[in-house]
Design a protein around this motif. Structure first.
Motif, PDB file in Angstrom:
ATOM      1  N   CYS A  58       0.876  -1.175   0.000  1.00  0.00           N
ATOM      2  CA  CYS A  58       0.000   0.000   0.000  1.00  0.00           C
ATOM      3  C   CYS A  58       0.908   1.218   0.000  1.00  0.00           C
ATOM      4  O   CYS A  58       1.638   1.454   0.966  1.00  0.00           O
ATOM      5  N   VAL A  59       0.883   1.945  -1.092  1.00  0.00           N
ATOM      6  CA  VAL A  59       1.823   3.049  -1.286  1.00  0.00           C
ATOM      7  C   VAL A  59       1.060   4.296  -1.712  1.00  0.00           C
ATOM      8  O   VAL A  59       0.275   4.240  -2.664  1.00  0.00           O
ATOM      9  N   PRO A  60       1.281   5.408  -1.050  1.00  0.00           N
ATOM     10  CA  PRO A  60       0.673   6.658  -1.539  1.00  0.00           C
ATOM     11  C   PRO A  60       1.197   6.965  -2.946  1.00  0.00           C
ATOM     12  O   PRO A  60       2.356   6.694  -3.264  1.00  0.00           O
ATOM     13  N   ARG A  61       0.328   7.498  -3.770  1.00  0.00           N
ATOM     14  CA  ARG A  61       0.704   7.773  -5.172  1.00  0.00           C
ATOM     15  C   ARG A  61       2.012   8.557  -5.267  1.00  0.00           C
ATOM     16  O   ARG A  61       2.850   8.272  -6.104  1.00  0.00           O
ATOM     17  N   ALA A  62       2.203   9.531  -4.390  1.00  0.00           N
ATOM     18  CA  ALA A  62       3.414  10.357  -4.437  1.00  0.00           C
ATOM     19  C   ALA A  62       4.675   9.546  -4.177  1.00  0.00           C
ATOM     20  O   ALA A  62       5.754   9.900  -4.645  1.00  0.00           O
ATOM     21  N   ALA A  63       4.563   8.437  -3.434  1.00  0.00           N
ATOM     22  CA  ALA A  63       5.731   7.614  -3.098  1.00  0.00           C
ATOM     23  C   ALA A  63       5.974   6.505  -4.111  1.00  0.00           C
ATOM     24  O   ALA A  63       7.004   5.831  -4.051  1.00  0.00           O
TER      25      ALA A  63
END
Length: 123
Positions: A58-63
């Protein structure tokens, strides 16, 4: 993610089958260890079979670019073999929940991306 290396080991080396399969085993074990080392707590790292691995996170789009680079870096290394040093490069395919919600569809999309990456590397 798929290791391009085992194809090189099987096709290029002239060693007997048993040492060759030990080298392929070492390559897969090294790749698995490196992927686990690049994972964060809660990430999933699994070998699907053959030379294919999956990393679920689960990764934030920015990361996402940073996480993708970390995975790519884990898949690039040099393996010592009986024939000398074998550079290993892995192809990767990324899919996000924006692309599909179903896990099977995510795997299918990332698999297609991996094969595009593999084709680009050979071109």
């Amino acid at each position: 993610m798929s290791a391009d290396g085992p194809l090189v080991v099987r096709d290029v080396t002239d060693v007997p089958a048993e040492p060759r399969s030990l080298e392929v085993t070492a390559l897969l074990a090294t790749l698995g260890t490196r992927l686990l080392g690049s994972a964060r707590p809660g990430d999933l790292v699994a070998r699907l079979g053959g030379d294919e691995f999956v990393v679920g996170a689960c990764v934030p789009r920015a990361a996402l670019p940073r996480v993708e680079q970390r995975i790519r870096d884990a898949g690039c290394f040099v393996l010592s073999t009986t024939d000398g040093a074998l550079p290993v490069r892995c192809s990767t395919g990324i899919a996000t929940s924006d692309d599909a919600a179903d896990p099977a569809a995510l795997l299918s999309l990332s698999d297609a991306g991996m094969y595009r990456d593999k084709a680009l590397a050979r071109a």
